[in-house]
Design a protein around this motif. Structure first.
Motif, PDB file in Angstrom:
ATOM      1  N   ILE A  47     -12.658  -0.591 -10.874  1.00 57.62           N
ATOM      2  CA  ILE A  47     -13.172   0.047  -9.842  1.00 57.62           C
ATOM      3  C   ILE A  47     -11.433   0.811  -9.158  1.00 57.62           C
ATOM      4  CG2 ILE A  47     -14.974  -0.782  -9.425  1.00 57.62           C
ATOM      5  CD1 ILE A  47     -13.839  -2.282  -6.541  1.00 57.62           C
ATOM      6  N   PHE A  48     -12.082   1.725  -8.902  1.00 59.50           N
ATOM      7  CA  PHE A  48     -10.967   1.585  -7.711  1.00 59.50           C
ATOM      8  C   PHE A  48     -10.541   1.255  -6.422  1.00 59.50           C
ATOM      9  CE2 PHE A  48     -11.260   6.013  -9.697  1.00 59.50           C
ATOM     10  CZ  PHE A  48      -9.879   5.951 -10.692  1.00 59.50           C
ATOM     11  N   GLY A  49      -9.806   0.352  -6.046  1.00 55.71           N
ATOM     12  CA  GLY A  49      -9.530  -0.320  -4.670  1.00 55.71           C
ATOM     13  C   GLY A  49      -9.358   0.564  -3.470  1.00 55.71           C
ATOM     14  N   ALA A  50      -9.271  -0.122  -2.573  1.00 54.51           N
ATOM     15  CA  ALA A  50      -8.777  -0.007  -1.222  1.00 54.51           C
ATOM     16  C   ALA A  50      -7.960   0.513  -1.232  1.00 54.51           C
ATOM     17  CB  ALA A  50      -9.304  -1.140   0.047  1.00 54.51           C
ATOM     18  N   PRO A  51      -7.518   1.917  -0.627  1.00 57.70           N
ATOM     19  CA  PRO A  51      -6.400   2.904  -0.350  1.00 57.70           C
ATOM     20  C   PRO A  51      -5.239   1.946   0.551  1.00 57.70           C
ATOM     21  CG  PRO A  51      -8.215   4.298   1.028  1.00 57.70           C
ATOM     22  CD  PRO A  51      -8.559   2.738   0.143  1.00 57.70           C
ATOM     23  N   THR A  52      -4.039   2.541  -0.207  1.00 64.13           N
ATOM     24  CA  THR A  52      -2.978   2.145   0.738  1.00 64.13           C
ATOM     25  C   THR A  52      -1.596   3.293   0.841  1.00 64.13           C
ATOM     26  OG1 THR A  52      -2.122   1.356  -2.046  1.00 64.13           O
ATOM     27  CG2 THR A  52      -3.048  -0.361  -0.265  1.00 64.13           C
ATOM     28  N   ASN A  53      -1.351   3.316   1.070  1.00 63.80           N
ATOM     29  CA  ASN A  53       0.242   4.793   1.814  1.00 63.80           C
ATOM     30  C   ASN A  53       1.461   3.762   1.271  1.00 63.80           C
ATOM     31  OD1 ASN A  53      -1.357   5.982   3.720  1.00 63.80           O
ATOM     32  ND2 ASN A  53      -1.794   4.552   4.955  1.00 63.80           N
ATOM     33  N   LEU A  54       1.655   4.587   0.367  1.00 62.34           N
ATOM     34  CA  LEU A  54       3.034   3.860  -0.094  1.00 62.34           C
ATOM     35  C   LEU A  54       3.799   5.713  -0.310  1.00 62.34           C
ATOM     36  CD1 LEU A  54       2.077   3.512  -4.479  1.00 62.34           C
ATOM     37  CD2 LEU A  54       2.118   2.022  -2.502  1.00 62.34           C
ATOM     38  N   LYS A  55       5.202   4.681   0.741  1.00 61.62           N
ATOM     39  CA  LYS A  55       6.201   5.757   0.989  1.00 61.62           C
ATOM     40  C   LYS A  55       6.871   5.870  -0.553  1.00 61.62           C
ATOM     41  CE  LYS A  55      10.388   4.916   4.237  1.00 61.62           C
ATOM     42  NZ  LYS A  55      10.993   3.340   4.583  1.00 61.62           N
ATOM     43  N   VAL A  60      10.586  11.941   2.878  1.00 58.24           N
ATOM     44  CA  VAL A  60       9.729  11.109   2.677  1.00 58.24           C
ATOM     45  C   VAL A  60       8.243  11.429   3.263  1.00 58.24           C
ATOM     46  CG1 VAL A  60       9.649   8.442   3.286  1.00 58.24           C
ATOM     47  CG2 VAL A  60      11.891   9.468   2.814  1.00 58.24           C
ATOM     48  N   ARG A  61       7.396  11.049   2.231  1.00 56.93           N
ATOM     49  CA  ARG A  61       6.343  11.061   1.758  1.00 56.93           C
ATOM     50  C   ARG A  61       5.480   9.577   2.052  1.00 56.93           C
ATOM     51  NH1 ARG A  61       4.702  16.362  -1.136  1.00 56.93           N
ATOM     52  NH2 ARG A  61       6.537  17.161  -1.053  1.00 56.93           N
ATOM     53  N   SER A  62       4.276  10.134   3.007  1.00 53.96           N
ATOM     54  CA  SER A  62       3.498   8.828   2.840  1.00 53.96           C
ATOM     55  C   SER A  62       1.956   9.270   2.000  1.00 53.96           C
ATOM     56  CB  SER A  62       2.539   7.748   4.277  1.00 53.96           C
ATOM     57  OG  SER A  62       1.906   7.198   3.711  1.00 53.96           O
ATOM     58  N   VAL A  63       1.880   8.449   0.589  1.00 56.76           N
ATOM     59  CA  VAL A  63       1.075   9.231  -0.008  1.00 56.76           C
ATOM     60  C   VAL A  63       0.119   7.857  -0.348  1.00 56.76           C
ATOM     61  CG1 VAL A  63       1.391  10.172  -2.967  1.00 56.76           C
ATOM     62  CG2 VAL A  63       2.825  10.634  -1.349  1.00 56.76           C
ATOM     63  N   LYS A  64      -1.361   8.366  -0.104  1.00 54.37           N
ATOM     64  CA  LYS A  64      -2.259   7.256  -0.387  1.00 54.37           C
ATOM     65  C   LYS A  64      -2.419   6.695  -2.167  1.00 54.37           C
ATOM     66  CE  LYS A  64      -6.160   8.032   2.908  1.00 54.37           C
ATOM     67  NZ  LYS A  64      -5.562   6.308   4.048  1.00 54.37           N
ATOM     68  N   HIS A  65      -1.864   5.736  -2.167  1.00 53.49           N
ATOM     69  CA  HIS A  65      -2.488   5.422  -3.407  1.00 53.49           C
ATOM     70  C   HIS A  65      -3.968   4.484  -3.833  1.00 53.49           C
ATOM     71  CE1 HIS A  65      -1.744   3.379  -7.428  1.00 53.49           C
ATOM     72  NE2 HIS A  65      -1.702   1.778  -7.199  1.00 53.49           N
ATOM     73  N   TYR A  66      -4.711   4.180  -5.144  1.00 51.71           N
ATOM     74  CA  TYR A  66      -5.726   4.092  -4.942  1.00 51.71           C
ATOM     75  C   TYR A  66      -6.125   2.908  -6.610  1.00 51.71           C
ATOM     76  CZ  TYR A  66      -8.210   7.175  -1.900  1.00 51.71           C
ATOM     77  OH  TYR A  66      -8.840   8.248  -0.611  1.00 51.71           O
ATOM     78  N   PRO A  67      -5.850   1.814  -6.243  1.00 53.75           N
ATOM     79  CA  PRO A  67      -5.304   1.021  -7.276  1.00 53.75           C
ATOM     80  C   PRO A  67      -6.624   0.348  -8.049  1.00 53.75           C
ATOM     81  CG  PRO A  67      -5.450  -0.449  -5.436  1.00 53.75           C
ATOM     82  CD  PRO A  67      -5.209   1.091  -4.583  1.00 53.75           C
ATOM     83  N   VAL A  68      -6.196   0.158  -9.076  1.00 57.37           N
ATOM     84  CA  VAL A  68      -7.532   0.306  -9.687  1.00 57.37           C
ATOM     85  C   VAL A  68      -7.729  -1.315  -9.486  1.00 57.37           C
ATOM     86  CG1 VAL A  68      -8.119  -0.073 -12.827  1.00 57.37           C
ATOM     87  CG2 VAL A  68      -6.915   1.256 -11.274  1.00 57.37           C
ATOM     88  N   GLU A  69      -8.701  -1.367  -9.647  1.00 54.63           N
ATOM     89  CA  GLU A  69      -9.149  -3.339  -8.971  1.00 54.63           C
ATOM     90  C   GLU A  69     -10.029  -4.168 -10.760  1.00 54.63           C
ATOM     91  OE1 GLU A  69      -9.539  -3.917  -5.480  1.00 54.63           O
ATOM     92  OE2 GLU A  69      -7.466  -3.687  -5.005  1.00 54.63           O
ATOM     93  N   THR A  70     -10.180  -5.412 -10.838  1.00 51.19           N
ATOM     94  CA  THR A  70     -10.949  -5.892 -11.651  1.00 51.19           C
ATOM     95  C   THR A  70     -12.251  -6.541 -10.727  1.00 51.19           C
ATOM     96  OG1 THR A  70      -8.960  -5.530 -13.169  1.00 51.19           O
ATOM     97  CG2 THR A  70     -11.615  -7.055 -14.426  1.00 51.19           C
TER      98      THR A  70
END
Length: 310
Positions: A35-43, A73-83
């Protein structure tokens, strides 16, 4: 949707460490669900050539340029794949389930409890009343039966709206539905009322509307502890074939709208059922049939031998 495609029977999901923290072990050899996990903001640094470079991957020189405002510099949302793993893939016992689902509005054995089914149905009626959409579940079988049949069979319910007064909307249900069928069909029609009234801007084709309504209904009934069954899965699959023809961004919008609709209902169910509030909304006399237009209806099959065609 990702969970449904990988494990249609999944009900309660947690990561391996989360299960372990609860004193429960994932069975050996079980295949996890992605699944896609909670989004995190990546610098992220935007290089001179437009390349996006994560801050953690950037060189000291690039970081220095970024700190000196020489690189964007931007803050990009990243949705990690989790098990994650379903509860059925663990050694959890039935006695442990209530503690794992403290906020679930209905007991897991809903389908065996007429009282719980009645409470769930009446709470859905209250939600429809909140939408100002009266539900009529008696005396409208003939009207529903007059609707054209499709390959799914005769309609179990319908969301209708007045042609002359768009504020007059109704949900019609067949009177002979089983308790679980009644809940599932009402949830389906509520989704149509939320997403597909004449006032909405969602001018999707019928196949898309039906997919959205059944996805929403599927989530709601799962949340209540009612197993939607294989017919629901087949129903979604039948309508969702047309999704493949859509562009990627439309597919995301279609699914997010369905999930938003189901979340509004499940939140309402949790809030109201936890307080034990049950109130049957007052229904309004139905307009004359010739003044009603069926906006969308649930064509999910009903067992019968009729050979009537559209």
């Amino acid at each position: 949707m990702l969970i449904q495609l990988q494990n249609p029977k999944a009900t309660l999901l947690k990561g391996y460490k989360q299960w372990s923290a609860d004193g429960i072990q994932v069975n050996k050899g079980e295949k996890g669900i992605k699944i896609f996990g909670a989004p995190t903001n990546l610098k992220t640094i935007i290089a001179a050539n437009g390349e996006k470079i994560r801050w953690s991957d950037a060189t000291p020189e690039q970081k220095q340029l970024a700190n000196n405002n020489q690189l964007e510099v931007r803050s990009v949302k990243h949705y990690p794949v989790e098990t994650v793993f379903d509860v059925r893939q663990t050694n959890a016992t039935a006695a442990q389930l209530p503690s794992m689902l403290p906020n679930r509005p209905i007991d897991l054995a809903t389908d065996k409890s007429p009282k719980h089914l009645d409470v769930a149905y009446k709470t859905l009626l209250k939600f429809a009343d909140k939408l100002k959409v009266p539900v009529i579940d008696q005396g409208v079988d003939e009207q529903i039966a007059k609707r054209p049949m499709t390959w799914q069979g005769q309609a179990k319910g319908a969301f209708v709206q007045s042609k002359t007064n768009k504020d007059e909307k109704y949900i019609l249900l067949r009177s002979a539905l089983t308790p679980t069928d009644k809940i599932h069909t009402l949830a389906h029609e509520i989704a149509h009322a939320q997403l597909h009234s004449l006032q909405s801007q969602n001018n999707w084709p019928t196949a898309i509307k039906e997919t959205q309504a059944e996805l929403s209904s599927y989530v709601i009934t799962k949340n209540l502890g009612i197993e939607p069954g294989e017919k629901s899965v087949d129903y979604i699959a039948g309508w969702s074939k047309n999704l493949k023809a859509l562009e990627g961004q439309n597919t995301g919008k279609i699914i997010s709208q369905a999930l938003k609709a189901s979340t509004d209902v499940t939140q309402y169910l949790s809030d109201n059922l936890s307080n034990g509030e049950v109130r049957q909304p007052k229904t309004t006399k139905l307009l004359k049939p010739d003044k009603l237009a069926v906006v969308e209806q649930n064509y999910q099959a009903i067992n019968q031998t009729s050979t009537r065609h559209m």
